[in-house]
Design an enzyme around this catalytic site. Sequence first.
Site, PDB file in Angstrom:
ATOM      1  N   HIS A   8       1.209  -1.208   0.054  1.00 43.88           N
ATOM      2  CA  HIS A   8       0.065   0.013   0.087  1.00 43.88           C
ATOM      3  C   HIS A   8       0.606   1.578   0.138  1.00 43.88           C
ATOM      4  CE1 HIS A   8       0.412   1.321   3.849  1.00 43.88           C
ATOM      5  NE2 HIS A   8       0.796   0.127   4.280  1.00 43.88           N
ATOM      6  N   GLU A  79      -2.451  -7.122   7.768  1.00 41.97           N
ATOM      7  CA  GLU A  79      -0.517  -6.964   7.411  1.00 41.97           C
ATOM      8  C   GLU A  79      -0.653  -7.762   9.246  1.00 41.97           C
ATOM      9  OE1 GLU A  79       2.308  -7.092   8.127  1.00 41.97           O
ATOM     10  OE2 GLU A  79       2.599  -4.740   7.968  1.00 41.97           O
TER      11      GLU A  79
END
Length: 200
Positions: A8, A79
């Site tokens: 990202h 994550e």
Amino acid sequence: MKLCLIRHGETAWALTGQHTGITDIGLTARGEDDARALAPYLRTLALSQVLLSPRLRARQTCELAGVAGASVVEADLAEWDYGDYEGLRTADIHRGNPEWNIWQDGCPGGESPAQVSARADRLISHLCTLQGTLALFSHGHFSVALAMRWIGLALIEGQHFALHTASVSLLGIDGQHQGRRIIELWNQRLNWPSSPSPTE
């Protein structure tokens, strides 16, 4: 099959080096620009499917990169769960635990390396049932973990791999050696800032 692994774009916590697992923060203005810069490259790949982490920063990156239309949220792309270390910088953690290494020790109250490795393996098993070029929008530590398991390395080896925000990596299979998984491209930025963001 080929995997286009995309971290990202920049967030405020990526700039400060704070571990960002479950905290759902969005991109900075520069992070948005970097995400848009991914679009021309991704259009060249003839993507067969787009999978993304459920976190806002990954979803924004996918949307700004122009491929959100056919995207599917994949929980296993989230994550690393940093548990008690959420929001802390490595320097903060080292003040209380100087020998801490996420790739060896994991996070108290969060995920261990064995748990992240098992999650990456489960995701790879799923990805191997798909065909074509897949785009995966994920995060720094988990993307490295996924790459390590893709080529059969233990997670501890991830400590040697940097991964910047809004970077593209390609994981594939060596056409000359059937079944041999390879990293074709690693940590490629398409819109380099003046100084890259840290890995966390």
